[in-house]
Motif scaffolding. Structure first.
Motif, PDB file in Angstrom:
ATOM      1  N   SER A  60     -45.005 -11.747 -37.240  1.00 32.00           N
ATOM      2  CA  SER A  60     -45.396 -11.524 -35.852  1.00 32.00           C
ATOM      3  C   SER A  60     -45.428 -12.840 -35.081  1.00 32.00           C
ATOM      4  O   SER A  60     -45.866 -13.867 -35.607  1.00 32.00           O
ATOM      5  CB  SER A  60     -46.789 -10.879 -35.806  1.00 32.00           C
ATOM      6  N   ILE A  61     -44.965 -12.794 -33.839  1.00 25.99           N
ATOM      7  CA  ILE A  61     -44.946 -14.009 -33.015  1.00 25.99           C
ATOM      8  C   ILE A  61     -46.229 -14.169 -32.217  1.00 25.99           C
ATOM      9  O   ILE A  61     -46.329 -15.086 -31.394  1.00 25.99           O
ATOM     10  CB  ILE A  61     -43.733 -14.013 -32.064  1.00 25.99           C
ATOM     11  N   ASP A  62     -47.231 -13.316 -32.460  1.00 27.24           N
ATOM     12  CA  ASP A  62     -48.489 -13.401 -31.712  1.00 27.24           C
ATOM     13  C   ASP A  62     -49.065 -14.810 -31.728  1.00 27.24           C
ATOM     14  O   ASP A  62     -49.438 -15.368 -30.696  1.00 27.24           O
ATOM     15  CB  ASP A  62     -49.516 -12.429 -32.287  1.00 27.24           C
ATOM     16  N   ARG A  63     -49.141 -15.397 -32.912  1.00 25.77           N
ATOM     17  CA  ARG A  63     -49.787 -16.705 -33.038  1.00 25.77           C
ATOM     18  C   ARG A  63     -48.872 -17.833 -32.584  1.00 25.77           C
ATOM     19  O   ARG A  63     -49.341 -18.955 -32.391  1.00 25.77           O
ATOM     20  CB  ARG A  63     -50.246 -16.926 -34.479  1.00 25.77           C
ATOM     21  N   LEU A  64     -47.597 -17.539 -32.409  1.00 27.69           N
ATOM     22  CA  LEU A  64     -46.687 -18.545 -31.871  1.00 27.69           C
ATOM     23  C   LEU A  64     -46.915 -18.727 -30.377  1.00 27.69           C
ATOM     24  O   LEU A  64     -46.965 -19.853 -29.873  1.00 27.69           O
ATOM     25  CB  LEU A  64     -45.232 -18.134 -32.128  1.00 27.69           C
ATOM     26  N   ILE A  65     -47.067 -17.611 -29.658  1.00 31.41           N
ATOM     27  CA  ILE A  65     -47.154 -17.684 -28.200  1.00 31.41           C
ATOM     28  C   ILE A  65     -48.583 -17.652 -27.673  1.00 31.41           C
ATOM     29  O   ILE A  65     -48.811 -17.916 -26.486  1.00 31.41           O
ATOM     30  CB  ILE A  65     -46.341 -16.545 -27.547  1.00 31.41           C
ATOM     31  N   ALA A  66     -49.558 -17.357 -28.540  1.00 33.91           N
ATOM     32  CA  ALA A  66     -50.942 -17.201 -28.088  1.00 33.91           C
ATOM     33  C   ALA A  66     -51.459 -18.457 -27.393  1.00 33.91           C
ATOM     34  O   ALA A  66     -51.345 -19.570 -27.899  1.00 33.91           O
ATOM     35  CB  ALA A  66     -51.841 -16.865 -29.273  1.00 33.91           C
ATOM     36  N   GLY A  67     -52.002 -18.270 -26.199  1.00 31.00           N
ATOM     37  CA  GLY A  67     -52.641 -19.360 -25.476  1.00 31.00           C
ATOM     38  C   GLY A  67     -51.699 -20.309 -24.781  1.00 31.00           C
ATOM     39  O   GLY A  67     -52.148 -21.300 -24.196  1.00 31.00           O
ATOM     40  N   HIS A  68     -50.398 -20.053 -24.821  1.00 28.92           N
ATOM     41  CA  HIS A  68     -49.426 -20.962 -24.219  1.00 28.92           C
ATOM     42  C   HIS A  68     -48.795 -20.357 -22.969  1.00 28.92           C
ATOM     43  O   HIS A  68     -48.722 -19.133 -22.819  1.00 28.92           O
ATOM     44  CB  HIS A  68     -48.331 -21.315 -25.222  1.00 28.92           C
ATOM     45  N   GLU A  69     -48.331 -21.242 -22.089  1.00 25.01           N
ATOM     46  CA  GLU A  69     -47.647 -20.805 -20.870  1.00 25.01           C
ATOM     47  C   GLU A  69     -46.126 -20.867 -21.003  1.00 25.01           C
ATOM     48  O   GLU A  69     -45.407 -20.077 -20.395  1.00 25.01           O
ATOM     49  CB  GLU A  69     -48.071 -21.678 -19.686  1.00 25.01           C
ATOM     50  N   ALA A  70     -45.633 -21.802 -21.797  1.00 25.64           N
ATOM     51  CA  ALA A  70     -44.187 -21.921 -22.036  1.00 25.64           C
ATOM     52  C   ALA A  70     -43.965 -22.665 -23.337  1.00 25.64           C
ATOM     53  O   ALA A  70     -44.720 -23.580 -23.677  1.00 25.64           O
ATOM     54  CB  ALA A  70     -43.487 -22.646 -20.890  1.00 25.64           C
ATOM     55  N   LEU A  71     -42.925 -22.261 -24.070  1.00 21.00           N
ATOM     56  CA  LEU A  71     -42.577 -22.889 -25.334  1.00 21.00           C
ATOM     57  C   LEU A  71     -41.105 -23.287 -25.322  1.00 21.00           C
ATOM     58  O   LEU A  71     -40.243 -22.495 -24.928  1.00 21.00           O
ATOM     59  CB  LEU A  71     -42.817 -21.918 -26.509  1.00 21.00           C
ATOM     60  N   LEU A  72     -40.834 -24.516 -25.753  1.00 21.13           N
ATOM     61  CA  LEU A  72     -39.473 -24.989 -25.957  1.00 21.13           C
ATOM     62  C   LEU A  72     -39.382 -25.516 -27.381  1.00 21.13           C
ATOM     63  O   LEU A  72     -40.313 -26.161 -27.859  1.00 21.13           O
ATOM     64  CB  LEU A  72     -39.120 -26.107 -24.970  1.00 21.13           C
ATOM     65  N   PRO A  73     -38.275 -25.268 -28.086  1.00 20.51           N
ATOM     66  CA  PRO A  73     -38.197 -25.673 -29.492  1.00 20.51           C
ATOM     67  C   PRO A  73     -37.548 -27.034 -29.697  1.00 20.51           C
ATOM     68  O   PRO A  73     -36.484 -27.324 -29.148  1.00 20.51           O
ATOM     69  CB  PRO A  73     -37.314 -24.566 -30.104  1.00 20.51           C
TER      70      PRO A  73
END
Length: 378
Positions: free
Chosen positions: A159-172
């Protein structure tokens, strides 16, 4: 006559010596400025590193703040996915129940640009390579709808829940130098993506476009995104996800094993790569120090004497490449790409919240995609 000739020769040698000293001093100053810029950009990157958040709710009053929408975006030229990627959508949906899954075709992406970002349509249609339209359209998708975008060769393993939780934008971050656009996430109307899409037109026509690969990565692809990030100064936060967290291997090892604890695994990709892509990847990414050593030796052969100082410097960099973080040595190049006037004059002022009916449009698209009456086999 001989005395005057010796004096003339002496003056010529003195001028040459002074010129050499000045050239050496200038080289040292340029190298110092470059290293200082590397340090500044590395510090800037370090301040934006991703952190895992355990909880969605941050408000002490018990109000759960959902930032990045639960939407998964992927794209292909049509709905008939190739065999190697055919199971990707179902894997994403199985690992992330409760997320809305959207597979976008080239036609639908062009409609998105035409209907909501018409000022960019002439540039969009003028791109010589279709991958440039694919690259650019993913930024518009995230700006309008938010959610997470992933290439079809990226498969969700948890699950990507904990990847995106609490963030506004993600770049790898990628081990292949800098930032990539293979997987990204954002809130709707995020300032970074508003900035990036307004920069696209300016990057579409630049002097450093050379080979097909360089044109693609520097106009719409990973290097463009890296340059945009290094120049972004908005108030909306951006977090950089380490390669090990999202499961990215270097292109130098094409058979990439699944990384323990990573959010994704990778199938065969790079469908847009051609001969120049492979040559550039092998030289600049896999063997940059060896390339520099070879170039120094070749120049030494031309000058018919060994250039010991640069050769020792490059050899030292090879020995201490892990400590030196060679990847960041390319950051000033990406930063310099973005110098100058920012933004397209044709672009309107795009602000967060100016996305009326975005979720309703997605619901209508999803309903149409799931309508069994559209399937002639039913």
């Amino acid at each position: 006559g001989g005395k005057q000739q010796r004096r003339a020769q002496s003056r010529a040698r003195e001028r040459l010596r002074r010129a050499s000293v000045l050239a050496g001093a200038g080289s040292v100053l340029l190298l110092g400025a470059y290293l200082a810029l590397v340090a500044v950009l590395k510090a800037h990157t370090s301040r934006h590193m991703w952190q895992e958040h355990e909880f969605w709710c941050h408000d002490v009053r018990g109000v759960c703040e959902r930032r990045i929408p639960f939407i998964i975006h992927q794209m292909y030229k049509n709905e008939a996915l190739p065999e190697e990627w055919a199971n990707t959508p179902s894997t994403w949906q199985r690992m992330n129940p409760g997320y809305k899954y959207m597979l976008w075709t080239d036609h639908e992406l062009q409609e998105l640009i035409a209907n909501h970002y018409a000022w960019f349509l002439p540039v969009y249609l003028s791109y010589p390579h279709n991958i440039q339209r694919s690259d650019s359209s993913r930024y518009f998708l995230l700006h309008r709808y938010g959610g997470i975008y992933a290439d079809l060769d990226i498969v969700s393993t948890r699950s990507i829940d904990r990847l995106i939780a609490g963030h506004e934008a993600l770049l790898p971050l990628t081990p292949n130098i800098g930032i990539t656009n293979a997987v990204m996430a954002s809130t709707p109307g995020h300032e970074f993506f508003a900035f990036a899409i307004k920069e696209l037109e300016r990057y579409s026509q630049t002097w450093y476009h050379g080979t097909r690969h360089v044109t693609i990565v520097s106009s719409t692809g990973p290097t463009f995104l890296w340059s945009a990030f290094l120049h972004y100064r908005g108030t909306n936060s951006v977090a950089l996800v380490p390669a090990a967290v999202w499961g990215k291997c270097t292109v130098c090892h094409p058979l990439c094993a699944e990384m323990a604890g990573a959010f994704f695994r990778h199938l065969s990709g790079g469908s847009w790569h051609t001969g120049d892509s492979k040559a550039i990847n092998n030289a600049l990414i896999c063997h940059p120090i060896l390339l520099a050593i070879g170039s120094t030796l070749a120049l030494s052969a031309v000058r018919m004497r060994v250039m010991w100082v640069p050769l020792i410097a490059v050899a030292s960099a090879y020995l201490f490449q892990d400590w030196l973080d060679i990847d960041m040595w390319f950051a000033p190049v990406a930063w310099l790409m973005g110098r100058g006037k920012h933004g397209s004059a044709a672009a309107p002022k795009l602000l967060p919240g100016e996305q009326p009916g975005a979720e309703a449009l997605l619901d209508a698209k999803a309903a149409a995609a799931n309508d069994l009456s559209r399937d002639p086999t039913v």
